[in-house]
Design a protein around this motif. Structure first.
Motif, mmCIF file in Angstrom:
data_model
loop_
_atom_site.group_PDB
_atom_site.id
_atom_site.type_symbol
_atom_site.label_atom_id
_atom_site.label_comp_id
_atom_site.label_asym_id
_atom_site.label_seq_id
_atom_site.Cartn_x
_atom_site.Cartn_y
_atom_site.Cartn_z
ATOM 1 N N ASP A 1 18.128 41.929 -32.103
ATOM 2 C CA ASP A 1 18.399 43.278 -31.842
ATOM 3 C C ASP A 1 18.151 44.123 -33.084
ATOM 4 N N PRO A 2 17.253 45.417 -32.913
ATOM 5 C CA PRO A 2 16.831 46.023 -34.369
ATOM 6 C C PRO A 2 17.876 46.768 -34.688
ATOM 7 N N VAL A 3 18.855 47.222 -33.746
ATOM 8 C CA VAL A 3 19.841 48.154 -34.196
ATOM 9 C C VAL A 3 21.077 47.381 -34.979
ATOM 10 N N HIS A 4 21.281 46.008 -34.480
ATOM 11 C CA HIS A 4 22.272 45.415 -34.801
ATOM 12 C C HIS A 4 21.757 44.717 -36.316
ATOM 13 N N SER A 5 20.692 44.067 -36.531
ATOM 14 C CA SER A 5 20.037 43.556 -37.547
ATOM 15 C C SER A 5 19.986 44.735 -38.759
ATOM 16 N N SER A 6 19.649 45.869 -38.386
ATOM 17 C CA SER A 6 19.417 46.978 -39.379
ATOM 18 C C SER A 6 21.000 47.321 -40.002
ATOM 19 N N GLY A 7 21.909 47.078 -38.925
ATOM 20 C CA GLY A 7 23.298 47.607 -39.515
ATOM 21 C C GLY A 7 23.727 46.447 -40.382
ATOM 22 N N MET A 8 23.436 45.051 -39.925
ATOM 23 C CA MET A 8 23.895 44.120 -41.062
ATOM 24 C C MET A 8 23.518 44.075 -42.366
ATOM 25 N N PHE A 9 21.927 44.574 -42.419
ATOM 26 C CA PHE A 9 21.227 44.511 -43.734
ATOM 27 C C PHE A 9 22.149 45.844 -44.532
ATOM 28 N N PHE A 10 22.174 47.120 -44.022
ATOM 29 C CA PHE A 10 22.755 48.166 -44.824
ATOM 30 C C PHE A 10 24.428 47.684 -45.120
ATOM 31 N N ARG A 11 25.009 46.959 -44.246
ATOM 32 C CA ARG A 11 26.541 46.612 -44.430
ATOM 33 C C ARG A 11 26.344 45.920 -45.839
ATOM 34 N N ASP A 12 25.448 44.886 -46.103
ATOM 35 C CA ASP A 12 25.324 43.924 -47.171
ATOM 36 C C ASP A 12 24.532 44.423 -48.433
ATOM 37 N N LEU A 13 23.744 45.719 -48.101
ATOM 38 C CA LEU A 13 23.276 46.421 -49.249
ATOM 39 C C LEU A 13 24.365 47.304 -49.893
ATOM 40 N N GLN A 14 25.166 47.784 -49.210
ATOM 41 C CA GLN A 14 26.248 48.579 -49.774
ATOM 42 C C GLN A 14 27.320 47.813 -50.680
ATOM 43 N N LYS A 15 27.225 46.456 -50.338
ATOM 44 C CA LYS A 15 28.207 45.431 -51.039
ATOM 45 C C LYS A 15 27.355 45.175 -52.634
ATOM 46 N N VAL A 16 26.410 45.368 -52.920
ATOM 47 C CA VAL A 16 25.623 44.980 -53.905
ATOM 48 C C VAL A 16 26.092 46.009 -55.023
ATOM 49 N N PRO A 17 26.613 45.650 -55.933
ATOM 50 C CA PRO A 17 27.154 46.656 -57.177
ATOM 51 C C PRO A 17 26.008 47.588 -57.773
ATOM 52 N N GLY A 18 26.222 48.867 -57.716
ATOM 53 C CA GLY A 18 24.958 49.842 -58.512
ATOM 54 C C GLY A 18 23.781 49.582 -57.846
ATOM 55 N N TRP A 19 23.645 49.432 -56.540
ATOM 56 C CA TRP A 19 22.102 49.099 -55.787
ATOM 57 C C TRP A 19 21.583 50.472 -55.876
ATOM 58 N N GLN A 20 22.121 51.344 -56.166
ATOM 59 C CA GLN A 20 21.458 52.741 -56.147
ATOM 60 C C GLN A 20 20.515 52.937 -57.616
ATOM 61 N N ALA A 21 20.893 52.126 -58.550
ATOM 62 C CA ALA A 21 20.143 52.227 -59.836
ATOM 63 C C ALA A 21 19.399 51.147 -59.755
ATOM 64 N N LEU A 22 19.285 50.076 -59.027
ATOM 65 C CA LEU A 22 18.494 48.870 -59.000
ATOM 66 C C LEU A 22 16.896 49.556 -58.776
ATOM 67 N N ARG A 23 16.086 48.837 -58.952
ATOM 68 C CA ARG A 23 14.935 48.960 -58.431
ATOM 69 C C ARG A 23 14.789 48.591 -56.891
ATOM 70 N N PRO A 24 14.059 49.370 -56.183
ATOM 71 C CA PRO A 24 14.203 48.746 -54.634
ATOM 72 C C PRO A 24 13.882 47.520 -54.251
ATOM 73 N N THR A 25 13.082 46.823 -54.850
ATOM 74 C CA THR A 25 12.630 45.359 -54.814
ATOM 75 C C THR A 25 13.929 44.570 -55.148
ATOM 76 N N GLU A 26 14.704 45.041 -56.220
ATOM 77 C CA GLU A 26 15.775 43.975 -56.815
ATOM 78 C C GLU A 26 16.896 44.424 -55.705
ATOM 79 N N ALA A 27 17.125 45.606 -55.150
ATOM 80 C CA ALA A 27 18.007 45.854 -54.333
ATOM 81 C C ALA A 27 18.005 44.937 -52.995
ATOM 82 N N ALA A 28 16.755 45.014 -52.275
ATOM 83 C CA ALA A 28 16.411 44.205 -51.235
ATOM 84 C C ALA A 28 16.523 42.734 -51.592
ATOM 85 N N HIS A 29 16.260 42.289 -52.821
ATOM 86 C CA HIS A 29 16.415 40.823 -53.035
ATOM 87 C C HIS A 29 17.796 40.341 -53.129
#
Length: 303
Positions: free
Chosen positions: A228-256
Motif C-alpha cells: 500500500d503506497p500510503v502505508h509504506s510512505s507513512g512507515m518511511f517518514f516515521r523512521d526518518l523522523q527517528k534519525v537524529p538531525g536528519w534535517q542537517a544530513l545530506r538527502p542521500t545520507e538521511a535516506a540511507h
C-alpha cells in the motif's frame, strides 16, 4: 613405167609410213570399262588433272577496308566474292567484331524519350497526391513555423509514477513535514522501485516489496501494508523522523539511515529529478506554470 612410179605426195608418204609402223607395234588390249580414247589420253598425258591454283589474296589498302580479302576468302570457301552467308564483314580483316560484354546495347532515342516522359508523369502524380493530402490535413505553413511546446517535468513520468509521488507528498504533509522531507521520500522511492509499487525484490532483499522495497521482518507491516503506497510512505517518514538531525544530513545520507542500503551514495543521482518532480506537482496544484525541466528524459526512472 613412168606413170606407175609417179612420185607420191608427202601426206601420202606419211600415211604409208604410219600404216607400216602401226603394223609392227603390238596392239594393247583395252581393259573392260575403259574407252580407247581414255587410254590414249592417259598414255599421251593430255587428260591429267592439275591441282587448283591457290587464290592470291589481294593486299589490303592502307585504310584497312579488307573488302578484297573478304571476297577472296569467300571465293575459296565457295560462298561468293562478297563472303555470302559465312563471309567476313567489311572492315574486320576477316574476323567478326567482338560483342559488347554483358549484352549491353545503346538505348535508342525513342526509348530515352519514353523513359523521360514516364518519369515526368510519375513525378507529377506524386506531387499532386502530396498536395491533395497536405490540403486535406488542414496543416498550414504557420503551424509548421511554430516551435513545439516545451516538455514539462510531469510529462517525463507515467500516471502511476506521478500518483505515487503525489501520495508521498501528501503523507509527508499529513505528518507535518515540509517539501524537503517530501523530496527525500520521492528520491528514496525512485532509487528503490522507480516510483512503482512492485511485488518482487532483488538479490540483496528477495523478500522486499512495495514502493520503498521494505523487508518482510515485521518492522514494516504485513505484505498487504507494504504494497500500500500510503502505508509504506507513512512507515518511511516515521523512521526518518527517528534519525537524529536528519534535517542537517545530506538527502542521500538521511535516506540511507532509514533504508540501510549497502551503498550510502545510491540515492544521490535521484535527488535532482525528485526535487524537480515535487516542485512541478506543487506548482500544478497551486495553479502556477510548471517550469521547463532541466533534466533529460533519460535521467528519469526507467520502468
Amino acid at each position: 613405167m613412168a606413170s606407175s612410179r609417179a612420185v607420191s605426195s608427202p601426206r601420202a608418204r606419211a600415211g604409208r609410213s604410219g600404216a607400216a609402223a602401226s603394223s609392227t607395234i603390238p596392239r594393247v588390249k583395252t581393259p573392260p570399262g575403259q574407252k580407247a580414247g581414255q587410254k590414249k589420253r592417259a598414255s599421251d598425258g593430255v587428260g591429267r588433272r592439275r591441282a587448283p591454283a591457290k587464290p592470291v589474296r589481294p593486299a589490303a589498302s592502307a585504310r584497312g577496308t579488307g573488302r578484297g580479302a573478304a571476297g577472296a576468302r569467300g571465293a575459296a570457301g565457295g560462298r561468293g566474292a562478297s563472303g555470302g552467308a559465312g563471309g567476313a564483314r567489311p572492315g574486320s580483316n576477316g574476323r567478326r567484331p567482338p560483342r559488347p560484354r554483358g549484352g549491353s546495347r545503346r538505348l535508342s532515342r525513342t526509348t530515352i524519350a519514353v523513359l523521360v516522359v514516364v518519369g515526368l508523369m510519375v513525378t507529377g502524380i506524386g506531387g499532386l497526391t502530396a498536395a491533395y493530402f497536405w490540403a486535406a490535413s488542414g496543416i498550414t505553413s504557420s503551424m509548421l513555423a511554430q516551435p513545439p511546446a516545451p516538455l514539462s517535468t510531469l510529462d517525463l513520468y507515467t500516471p502511476e509514477q506521478r500518483a505515487n509521488a503525489e501520495t508521498i507528498i501528501d503523507v509527508a504533509s499529513a505528518q507535518g513535514l515540509g517539501d524537503d522531507a517530501a523530496t527525500i521520500g520521492v528520491m528514496t522511492a525512485m532509487g528503490e522501485s522507480g516510483l512503482r509499487t512492485i511485488d518482487y525484490g532483488d538479490l540483496a532483499g528477495p523478500d522486499s516489496r512495495g514502493l520503498f522495497q521494505q523487508r518482510d521482518n515485521g518492522h514494516w507491516g504485513t505484505l498487504e501494508q507494504r504494497m500500500d503506497p500510503v502505508h509504506s510512505s507513512g512507515m518511511f517518514f516515521r523512521d526518518l523522523q527517528k534519525v537524529p538531525g536528519w534535517q542537517a544530513l545530506r538527502p542521500t545520507e538521511a535516506a540511507h539511515a532509514v533504508q540501510l542500503n549497502a551503498d550510502s551514495e545510491h540515492y544521490t543521482k535521484f535527488y535532482g529529478p525528485a526535487r524537480a518532480l515535487v516542485v512541478a506537482i506543487l506548482d500544478e496544484r497551486a495553479g502556477r506554470s510548471t517550469p521547463t525541466p532541466t533534466i533529460l528524459p533519460t535521467e528519469a526512472p526507467v520502468s
